[in-house]
Design an enzyme around this catalytic site. Sequence first.
Site, PDB file in Angstrom:
ATOM      1  CG  ASP A 158       6.027  28.242 -18.115  1.00 25.04           C
ATOM      2  OD1 ASP A 158       6.078  27.456 -19.084  1.00 25.04           O
ATOM      3  OD2 ASP A 158       7.027  28.847 -17.678  1.00 25.04           O
ATOM      4  CE  LYS A 212       9.997  27.000 -18.759  1.00 27.39           C
ATOM      5  NZ  LYS A 212       9.118  27.224 -17.608  1.00 27.39           N
ATOM      6  CG  HIS A 257      15.074  26.517 -18.084  1.00 31.52           C
ATOM      7  ND1 HIS A 257      14.695  26.559 -16.759  1.00 31.52           N
ATOM      8  CD2 HIS A 257      14.793  27.743 -18.577  1.00 31.52           C
ATOM      9  CE1 HIS A 257      14.210  27.759 -16.486  1.00 31.52           C
ATOM     10  NE2 HIS A 257      14.260  28.491 -17.564  1.00 31.52           N
TER      11      HIS A 257
END
Length: 314
Positions: A32, A66, A99
């Site tokens: 991530d 993101k 995000h």
Amino acid sequence: MPRIGFGLWKIPRENTADCVVEAVKAGYRHFDSAADYGNEAQTGDGLAKAIADGLTTRNELWVTSKLWNTFHAPEHVEEACRKSLDDLKLDYLDLYLIHFPIALEYVPIEERYPPEWLFDPAAPNPAMKAAKIPLHETWAAMEALVDKGLVKQIGVCNYNSALIHDLMSYARIKPAMLQIEAHPYLSQERLIRLAGQYGVDVTAFSPLGAQSYFELDMAAEGESLLGAAPVMVAADAHGKTPAQVLLRWGLQRGTAIIPKTTKPERMRENLDVFDFELSQVEMAAIGALNLNRRFNDPGTFTEAAFNTFHPIYD
């Protein structure tokens, strides 16, 4: 998507590549990342080395990134995505998320990257500069990334219930994922239920609670969940650590989790949570710790750090 991912927030650039390789060795296949973390190039180095060394393949990996706040304008969404792809040394992303539901004025990549929160850090009174960009325009540009094959799936972070309802009313491509802060002190029961009602999966960031925020002075030592009585009781009953109990709690309530660590032994510990199950009584006791305590709150940190009051939660 693997239910446990390796979170890359706050990992120092000089350690990131080695951490990624160690995480792959430990068994992680879900990573991530985000432009704002400032370590995507080093993450890409680590992933490339892991693949070159035969530790994994691209097809086995799930990589999330993101879209940062300064790239919300439709004409800048693809630019931001391609920058992340270049840094990560990938041809596509498995998942690309908005995000924050916060649009800020554009800062060119060649001028400052990652742009972070301040529009002009050198100004006499530096502050954030909001941009008038509706979220539906940003989402349409995200959908175009799927159409072009740059990303497989798209989703959002830090959205509240009202924004989820709104997004589902206009999305041509429905969000695959909602990523939110969630742990026993912020259980987010209604928001997670709403996401499930819409068929949207949920990833919980900061699944251990306050641990990620001590070094940022955004949490007090006394707020650690590791010493909470129901967590310690469950840990003792199952022969697991309090951290493993917290991660298991997140998994059993149906969310994916993305703990972060730089220590190989912790990497392995965080993955070792599939050989036990918390009882309904244990789950309820841990869930009852909820205080609606949000550690990652723009309504607090933007004013303290960026001279701009910008709440997104009531």
